[in-house]
Design a protein around this motif. Structure first.
Motif, PDB file in Angstrom:
ATOM      1  N   ASP A   1       8.308   8.336  -6.045  1.00  0.00           N
ATOM      2  CA  ASP A   1       7.121   7.883  -6.775  1.00  0.00           C
ATOM      3  C   ASP A   1       6.699   8.835  -7.888  1.00  0.00           C
ATOM      4  OD1 ASP A   1       4.969   6.131  -7.309  1.00  0.00           O
ATOM      5  OD2 ASP A   1       3.602   7.399  -6.178  1.00  0.00           O
TER       6      ASP A   1
ATOM      7  N   LYS B   1       2.609  -1.247  -7.178  1.00  0.00           N
ATOM      8  CA  LYS B   1       2.907  -0.619  -8.476  1.00  0.00           C
ATOM      9  C   LYS B   1       4.187  -1.244  -8.977  1.00  0.00           C
ATOM     10  CE  LYS B   1       1.496   3.997  -7.097  1.00  0.00           C
ATOM     11  NZ  LYS B   1       1.673   5.432  -7.215  1.00  0.00           N
TER      12      LYS B   1
ATOM     13  N   ASN C   1       1.721   0.979  -1.863  1.00  0.00           N
ATOM     14  CA  ASN C   1       1.001   2.149  -1.355  1.00  0.00           C
ATOM     15  C   ASN C   1       0.382   1.787  -0.002  1.00  0.00           C
ATOM     16  OD1 ASN C   1      -0.929   4.090  -0.782  1.00  0.00           O
ATOM     17  ND2 ASN C   1      -1.777   4.158  -2.876  1.00  0.00           N
TER      18      ASN C   1
ATOM     19  N   ASN D   1      -1.582   5.517   1.551  1.00  0.00           N
ATOM     20  CA  ASN D   1      -1.211   6.759   0.869  1.00  0.00           C
ATOM     21  C   ASN D   1       0.271   7.114   0.910  1.00  0.00           C
ATOM     22  OD1 ASN D   1      -2.443   8.304  -0.941  1.00  0.00           O
ATOM     23  ND2 ASN D   1      -3.703   9.432   0.517  1.00  0.00           N
TER      24      ASN D   1
ATOM     25  N   VAL E   1       3.645   5.842  -0.503  1.00  0.00           N
ATOM     26  CA  VAL E   1       4.156   4.840  -1.436  1.00  0.00           C
ATOM     27  C   VAL E   1       5.554   4.444  -0.974  1.00  0.00           C
ATOM     28  CG1 VAL E   1       4.750   4.345  -3.828  1.00  0.00           C
ATOM     29  CG2 VAL E   1       2.728   5.718  -3.288  1.00  0.00           C
TER      30      VAL E   1
HETATM   31  C1  LIG Z   1      -2.785   5.044  -2.457  1.00  0.00           C
HETATM   32  O1  LIG Z   1      -3.985   4.318  -2.297  1.00  0.00           O
HETATM   33  C2  LIG Z   1      -5.059   5.144  -1.941  1.00  0.00           C
HETATM   34  C3  LIG Z   1      -6.217   4.254  -1.561  1.00  0.00           C
HETATM   35  O2  LIG Z   1      -6.418   3.266  -2.534  1.00  0.00           O
HETATM   36  C4  LIG Z   1      -5.383   6.072  -3.099  1.00  0.00           C
HETATM   37  O3  LIG Z   1      -6.458   6.902  -2.788  1.00  0.00           O
HETATM   38  C5  LIG Z   1      -4.156   6.933  -3.361  1.00  0.00           C
HETATM   39  O4  LIG Z   1      -4.347   7.728  -4.506  1.00  0.00           O
HETATM   40  C6  LIG Z   1      -2.913   6.067  -3.572  1.00  0.00           C
HETATM   41  N1  LIG Z   1      -1.781   6.940  -3.554  1.00  0.00           N
HETATM   42  C7  LIG Z   1      -0.809   6.855  -4.447  1.00  0.00           C
HETATM   43  C8  LIG Z   1       0.268   7.876  -4.303  1.00  0.00           C
HETATM   44  O5  LIG Z   1      -0.767   6.040  -5.337  1.00  0.00           O
END
Ligand SMILES: *[C@@H]1O[C@H](CO)[C@@H](O)[C@H](O)[C@H]1NC(C)=O
Ligand SMILES: *[C@@H]1O[C@H](CO)[C@@H](O)[C@H](O)[C@H]1NC(C)=O
Ligand SMILES: *[C@@H]1O[C@H](CO)[C@@H](O)[C@H](O)[C@H]1NC(C)=O
Ligand SMILES: *[C@@H]1O[C@H](CO)[C@@H](O)[C@H](O)[C@H]1NC(C)=O
Ligand SMILES: *[C@@H]1O[C@H](CO)[C@@H](O)[C@H](O)[C@H]1NC(C)=O
Ligand SMILES: *[C@@H]1O[C@H](CO)[C@@H](O)[C@H](O)[C@H]1NC(C)=O
Ligand SMILES: [Cu+2]
Length: 690
Positions: free
Chosen positions: A82, A290, A309, A312, A314
């Motif tokens: 990621d 994404k 995601n 947390n 991905v």
């Molecule tokens: C995954 O989603 C969480 C909750 O929406 C967010 O806080 C976090 O930054 C995201 N992580 C990534 C790696 O995109």
């Protein structure tokens, strides 16, 4: 313009159809392109310039100038981890294919855009087939309407339709490799009357003519005129009734005196909080998904690097998803109609045929538009302004439960994200919609509309039962539409295993100890271990689906099942053309509903890059028994419509929606959309009434 959209775009954007994004006038990406970003217009120019420089003094007809995607091995770790590769580490390359009319051959060049040089340059010879160049069909249609033999044939239709200004030439690829024109680049051109007295937007498909012109595409020259069969037989000599049907098939309010309904009230879309998606360059994020948006002249829209995601983490899902081919064979056995076999991706270009989108096309609410960039015949970059759009829409109920006892009702509303474009391949309009849902489901939805292909019926009437008479003296032939989606899956990583799962009654008979009442049923799973075994067909009565799993040892902590994803076909159809037809081998990729192949660079198009029987069937035949378990695999799903035309499909066809689902299967530990806050209310419908 690079636009970073922050999730809550304030409350100002209340009005309908807010337009975000304006990739409008850029000449180059004004930032370091991601290695999977499509070529910009100036990169297309640069590619064709380097190509021309390599072999000079040729009046090249450029077919494709597209991103040559980086090797997957160079990109994979970034995707799995990621993160984006740092600028400059992955070379930016392009592939260009162009015809040299002087020697009658196409050439393929791979151009290194960083080093500004040609990596490879190959003369393809006559076995390669390519698309029409963008704008080439226009050039041919103008040429044929000046050709003396065509004008002479037209004159049989009298003063009005004998006048080429009242005629439209509809250019098709020749569509059959086995007769007099083998090895040449040929087109077949059908003719229709357009009544200019009615208006320039007269629906000409309602006025089919009784002949065809064969064109040498490279020489841009008519080489033969053929009469079409118009009686209830193969006979092309009997021209009784060969006159242009005059029933107007119009549906454009400007040129019909039709009465239009007056009882329709508007439905507006409001997104007072702005959109829930964000876009950064070509990277799109929405509700845990994404992905990256790509495009080219051949496939139109491409999605890359789709991941989810999950609290947390991905988790990768798909490296690349696109519509790889769209094949439309017609079922009228009378020559020359056997040549009506269109490959809309490889022969016409879904991107070339795309058009600007606006709110009535579905791009409603807070919409982000992206220009779809292609090359033209001269090798210059051209943008189809707003050719792709991204928007969200309400998708009904996401989940609901009434508490049986108390009557309390919880309803969660579903929102979906749509990434879409619309392509008009001559008479048909197709909307290609990639849909993403809050329960992590993905759907490819194909919307078919436009005008069915129509041909003239002479004095004898019904043309041998292979079509539907939709208007007086106008027949709409039965045909099929085969869509082939290519999903380069990466479920939870690079190593995947695919199996077929059927629902089956228990084998033990009723009254046996293990199935005493005969009601037992279970699933039967067959792991697809080789590409030849993995050519499989849908079995709706067995509720068949395809399971794709990641690491077989990584089990779902709740169920103990391997974690995976599921491909559920909704619209498998079978090719009506006989397997022993001499035409069949070019289209053998539609012989199965699902194929699984080991990942190989450049295996992007189901019919082969050059549509010469070097696609799926050949790849599998070349290496039928290689192990495809626990490895990098690509899924191909063929689905479609067998179109037995209805009178209601004329003069313009109401939409037909088809597609398939791609859903998590024991991938999460619960419904991933249970955290979409429901709307609650109390009712007195529970069992405990008071
Ligand atoms: C995954 O989603 C969480 C909750 O929406 C967010 O806080 C976090 O930054 C995201 N992580 C990534 C790696 O995109
Ligand atoms: C590409 O080349 C064409 C033809 O030379 C030119 O008209 C156009 O402006 C160029 N576009 C860009 C983006 O450089
Ligand atoms: C298809 O065309 C390509 C490019 O010319 C060629 O390499 C390949 O051998 C051809 N395949 C067949 C089956 O003719
Ligand atoms: C091929 O050409 C020959 C000679 O011109 C002609 O008689 C024949 O009808 C043609 N066949 C087709 C399928 O066009
Ligand atoms: C062309 O359209 C005009 C106006 O609608 C109509 O009067 C005329 O009959 C049409 N001509 C033919 C050849 O159908
Ligand atoms: C199962 O057993 C019941 C009761 O003995 C009998 O009536 C029935 O015919 C049996 N069914 C079969 C399929 O053997
Ligand atoms: Cu159809």
């Amino acid at each position: 313009m690079r636009l970073l959209l922050i999730l809550c775009v304030t409350g100002i954007l209340f009005i309908q159809n807010v337009v975000l994004g304006d990739s409008g006038e850029e000449e180059a990406w004004d930032y370091d392109p991601h290695p999977l970003d499509p070529l910009s217009r100036s990169e297309i120019n640069k590619t064709s310039h380097i190509f021309r420089d390599h072999m000079k003094k040729v009046t090249w007809i450029f077919i494709w100038v597209m991103l040559k995607e980086p090797e997957k091995s160079a990109m994979l770790d970034y995707f799995l981890e990621d993160r984006d590769p740092p600028p400059g580490v992955i070379p930016r390359k392009a592939i260009a294919v162009a015809w040299n009319p002087a020697d009658g051959s196409a050439y393929e060049g791979i151009v290194d855009l960083d080093k500004e040089k040609v990596d490879s340059f190959v003369k393809l010879g006559t076995s390669a087939d390519t698309s029409f160049a963008r704008d080439e069909m226009t050039e041919i249609s103008e040429m044929v309407l000046k050709d003396a033999t065509v004008l002479e044939r037209l004159s049989k239709y009298g003063d009005f339709y004998g006048d080429p200004k009242n005629v439209i030439a509809d250019v098709w690829k020749y569509g059959y490799k086995g007769d007099n024109y083998t090895g040449q680049r040929m087109s077949q051109v059908y003719f229709y009357g357009r009544n200019l007295t009615t208006g320039e937007n007269d629906n000409f498909y309602a006025h089919p003519m009784g002949f065809l012109a064969i064109v040498d595409t490279l020489k841009n020259k008519v080489v033969a005129i053929e009469e079409l069969p118009i009686q209830d037989s193969f006979d092309t000599g009997n021209r009784d009734g060969d006159k242009v049907p005059d029933e107007p098939g119009n549906f454009d309010p400007e040129i019909t005196s039709r009465w239009y309904r007056d009882d329709i009230k508007p439905i507006n879309i409001e997104q007072p909080g702005g959109p829930s998606y964000s876009i950064d360059g070509n990277k799109l994020e929405w509700q845990n998904f994404k992905m990256r948006i790509g495009h080219n002249g051949r496939e139109g829209l491409i999605l890359h690097l789709i991941s989810y995601n999950d609290s947390n983490t991905v988790r990768p899902l798909i490296y690349r998803a696109s519509l790889s081919e769209l094949f439309v064979p017609y079922g009228d056995p009378r020559p020359p109609y056997h040549r009506k076999t269109a490959m809309d991706v490889g022969e016409y270009g879904l991107g070339f045929s795309a058009s600007e989108l606006r709110s009535p096309d579905g791009c409603r609410g807070t919409t982000y538009f992206i220009d779809l960039i292609t090359n033209d015949m001269a090798g210059s970059g051209q943008a189809i302004k707003n050719g792709i759009c991204v928007y969200e829409e309400d998708a009904g109920i996401l989940w609901r439960k009434m508490h049986t006892i108390t009557g309390r009702v919880l309803t969660a509303r579903s929102q979906r994200l749509v990434v879409t474009f619309i392509t008009t391949v001559s008479n048909y309009d197709y909307q290609i919609k990639w849909e993403f849902y809050q329960d992590a489901s993905i759907r490819l939805n194909l919307v078919l509309t436009g005008i069915v292909s129509q041909n003239l019926v002479g004095a004898e009437g019904n043309p041998m039962g292979h079509g539907t008479i939709g208007m007086p003296n106008v027949n709409a032939q039965y045909h099929q539409h085969f869509f082939t989606a290519r999903l380069d899956v990466e479920i939870d990583g690079n190593k995947n295993t695919v199996s077929v799962v059927d629902a089956v009654p228990d084998v033990e008979p009723s009254n046996s100890t293990t199935n005493p009442y005969g009601n037992g049923f279970t699933i039967s799973e067959t792991v697809l271990t080789t590409p030849s075994e993995a050519r499989t067909k849908a079995e709706p009565v067995k509720a068949r689906f395809w399971r794709i799993i990641g690491d077989p040892n990584k089990k779902n902590p709740i169920s103990g099942d391997p974690m995976g994803w599921r491909l559920s076909p909704d619209h498998a159809i079978h090719l009506m053309m006989k397997a022993d037809s001499v035409q069949h081998s070019r289209f053998s990729f539609v012989d199965y509903d699902v194929w699984v192949t080991p990942y190989k660079e450049d295996q992007l198009y189901a019919g082969g890059f050059y549509l010469n029987s070097s696609g799926l069937e050949k790849w599998v035949d070349d290496d039928p028994d290689v192990d495809i378990t626990d490895t990098d695999v690509v899924l191909w799903h063929v689905f479609g419509v067998t179109h037995i035309v209805r009178v209601e499909d004329l003069p313009v066809m109401p939409v037909e929606n088809i597609g398939f689902w791609f859903k998590p299967l024991n991938f999460f530990t619960e419904n991933p959309s249970v955290n979409v806050r429901p709307i609650s209310r109390e009712t007195n419908n529970g069992r405990r009434r008071s």
